[in-house]
Design an enzyme around this catalytic site. Structure first.
Site, mmCIF file in Angstrom:
data_model
loop_
_atom_site.group_PDB
_atom_site.id
_atom_site.type_symbol
_atom_site.label_atom_id
_atom_site.label_comp_id
_atom_site.label_asym_id
_atom_site.label_seq_id
_atom_site.Cartn_x
_atom_site.Cartn_y
_atom_site.Cartn_z
ATOM 1 N N ARG A 27 -10.030 -11.971 -20.434
ATOM 2 C CA ARG A 27 -11.080 -12.627 -19.644
ATOM 3 C C ARG A 27 -11.468 -13.906 -20.366
ATOM 4 O O ARG A 27 -11.842 -13.870 -21.539
ATOM 5 C CB ARG A 27 -12.301 -11.713 -19.519
ATOM 6 C CG ARG A 27 -13.550 -12.401 -18.994
ATOM 7 C CD ARG A 27 -13.536 -12.562 -17.523
ATOM 8 N NE ARG A 27 -14.754 -13.246 -17.065
ATOM 9 C CZ ARG A 27 -14.877 -13.755 -15.871
ATOM 10 N NH1 ARG A 27 -13.884 -13.662 -15.015
ATOM 11 N NH2 ARG A 27 -15.974 -14.355 -15.521
ATOM 12 N N SER A 30 -16.831 -18.267 -19.395
ATOM 13 C CA SER A 30 -17.610 -19.441 -19.775
ATOM 14 C C SER A 30 -19.060 -19.030 -20.007
ATOM 15 O O SER A 30 -19.669 -18.360 -19.167
ATOM 16 C CB SER A 30 -17.544 -20.510 -18.688
ATOM 17 O OG SER A 30 -16.215 -20.978 -18.549
ATOM 18 N N CYS A 32 -22.861 -18.549 -20.166
ATOM 19 C CA CYS A 32 -23.906 -18.729 -19.159
ATOM 20 C C CYS A 32 -25.185 -18.123 -19.729
ATOM 21 O O CYS A 32 -25.423 -16.926 -19.581
ATOM 22 C CB CYS A 32 -23.516 -18.050 -17.847
ATOM 23 S SG CYS A 32 -24.810 -18.160 -16.581
ATOM 24 N N GLN A 48 -20.332 -9.960 -14.437
ATOM 25 C CA GLN A 48 -18.896 -10.145 -14.697
ATOM 26 C C GLN A 48 -18.591 -9.930 -16.178
ATOM 27 O O GLN A 48 -17.574 -9.333 -16.515
ATOM 28 C CB GLN A 48 -18.442 -11.546 -14.286
ATOM 29 C CG GLN A 48 -18.109 -11.691 -12.847
ATOM 30 C CD GLN A 48 -17.420 -13.019 -12.567
ATOM 31 O OE1 GLN A 48 -17.542 -13.981 -13.318
ATOM 32 N NE2 GLN A 48 -16.704 -13.066 -11.477
ATOM 33 N N GLU A 69 -21.047 -24.029 -20.936
ATOM 34 C CA GLU A 69 -22.226 -23.764 -20.108
ATOM 35 C C GLU A 69 -22.211 -24.600 -18.828
ATOM 36 O O GLU A 69 -21.879 -25.784 -18.846
ATOM 37 C CB GLU A 69 -23.489 -24.096 -20.915
ATOM 38 C CG GLU A 69 -24.777 -23.794 -20.203
ATOM 39 C CD GLU A 69 -25.099 -22.325 -20.130
ATOM 40 O OE1 GLU A 69 -25.479 -21.866 -19.024
ATOM 41 O OE2 GLU A 69 -25.001 -21.621 -21.147
ATOM 42 N N GLY A 70 -22.553 -23.959 -17.723
ATOM 43 C CA GLY A 70 -22.693 -24.664 -16.452
ATOM 44 C C GLY A 70 -21.425 -25.326 -15.957
ATOM 45 O O GLY A 70 -21.459 -26.459 -15.503
ATOM 46 N N ARG A 71 -20.298 -24.626 -16.054
ATOM 47 C CA ARG A 71 -18.986 -25.181 -15.710
ATOM 48 C C ARG A 71 -18.703 -26.441 -16.502
ATOM 49 O O ARG A 71 -18.099 -27.378 -16.025
ATOM 50 C CB ARG A 71 -18.863 -25.472 -14.215
ATOM 51 C CG ARG A 71 -18.585 -24.257 -13.392
ATOM 52 C CD ARG A 71 -18.127 -24.646 -11.987
ATOM 53 N NE ARG A 71 -18.606 -23.645 -11.075
ATOM 54 C CZ ARG A 71 -19.707 -23.749 -10.347
ATOM 55 N NH1 ARG A 71 -20.400 -24.854 -10.353
ATOM 56 N NH2 ARG A 71 -20.080 -22.766 -9.580
ATOM 57 N N THR A 91 -23.740 -25.150 -5.309
ATOM 58 C CA THR A 91 -23.549 -25.347 -6.748
ATOM 59 C C THR A 91 -22.645 -26.537 -7.067
ATOM 60 O O THR A 91 -22.876 -27.264 -8.035
ATOM 61 C CB THR A 91 -23.012 -24.047 -7.396
ATOM 62 O OG1 THR A 91 -22.865 -24.233 -8.789
ATOM 63 C CG2 THR A 91 -21.692 -23.589 -6.799
ATOM 64 N N ASP A 103 -16.577 -29.225 -11.547
ATOM 65 C CA ASP A 103 -16.221 -28.259 -12.591
ATOM 66 C C ASP A 103 -15.542 -29.045 -13.708
ATOM 67 O O ASP A 103 -14.442 -29.555 -13.528
ATOM 68 C CB ASP A 103 -15.284 -27.188 -12.032
ATOM 69 C CG ASP A 103 -15.050 -26.030 -12.985
ATOM 70 O OD1 ASP A 103 -15.171 -26.215 -14.219
ATOM 71 O OD2 ASP A 103 -14.732 -24.934 -12.495
ATOM 72 N N ARG A 105 -14.641 -27.862 -16.668
ATOM 73 C CA ARG A 105 -13.981 -27.013 -17.663
ATOM 74 C C ARG A 105 -12.498 -27.336 -17.815
ATOM 75 O O ARG A 105 -11.788 -27.545 -16.849
ATOM 76 C CB ARG A 105 -14.150 -25.540 -17.305
ATOM 77 C CG ARG A 105 -15.593 -25.088 -17.414
ATOM 78 C CD ARG A 105 -15.770 -23.678 -16.951
ATOM 79 N NE ARG A 105 -15.492 -23.583 -15.517
ATOM 80 C CZ ARG A 105 -15.633 -22.472 -14.818
ATOM 81 N NH1 ARG A 105 -16.018 -21.351 -15.408
ATOM 82 N NH2 ARG A 105 -15.378 -22.449 -13.527
#
Length: 180
Positions: A27, A30, A32, A48, A69-71, A91, A103, A105
């Site tokens: 997994r 990210s 959060c 999750q 954090e936050g995508r 979002t 996003d 990331r």
């Protein structure tokens, strides 16, 4: 496990759970703060994370906890995006309204971590097709993408719908939407 020399210079970590096999369950989670730590019902991150820990511990594998954090937009920007979501934006629209990527990331650090762990093939525990695509582009074989459950609340349904509609997350919301 901690890592030095990652491409972004960040402090990411891997948690080994159970006995990882040749193709472990992985997994890429990210960070959060609002969901993982404070139990926010606005997202599905905390549930999750808990589900992932349980499933990986049973199957054997790795939880890669990525400081994104936050995508990838950071905590303060994420909180500003929450205010925009309260005014009706989803979002992704909220991030763009702040002048940020939908996003941000990049999973290069995850591929570097897996390489350091001697892992070149994974069962990826994720609903996000972008994670699979980025890993494949970074020469990590995704033997299969294993979806997590749908962790819905009255407060995160719009958020989850946006993930399904906008970025093709494999979250099944049909039963929830027919009741809502």
């Amino acid at each position: 496990m901690t890592f030095h020399g990652l491409v972004d210079g960040g402090e990411h970590l891997a948690v080994v759970l159970g006995e990882p096999g040749a193709t472990p369950l992985v997994r890429m989670h990210s960070e959060c703060l609002t969901g993982d730590v404070f139990g926010s019902a606005r997202c599905d991150c905390g549930p999750q994370l808990r589900e992932s820990v349980e499933r990986i511990a049973q199957a054997g594998g790795y939880l890669l906890y990525l400081r994104q954090e936050g995508r990838g937009i950071g905590l303060y920007n994420k909180l500003d995006a929450y205010a925009l979501q309260d005014s009706g934006l989803d979002t992704y629209q909220a991030n763009v309204a702040l002048g940020l990527p939908e996003d941000a990331r990049d999973y290069t650090v995850a591929a570097q971590m897996l390489t350091a762990l001697g892992v070149d093939s994974v069962h990826l525990l994720s609903n996000n097709p972008d994670k699979e695509a980025q890993l494949a582009g970074l020469r990590v074989t995704v033997a299969e993408r294993v979806p997590t459950g749908a962790h819905t609340t009255a407060h995160n349904l719009r958020y989850l719908q946006a993930k399904v509609e906008h970025t093709r997350h494999s979250i099944v919301l049909d039963d929830v939407l027919s009741v809502a």
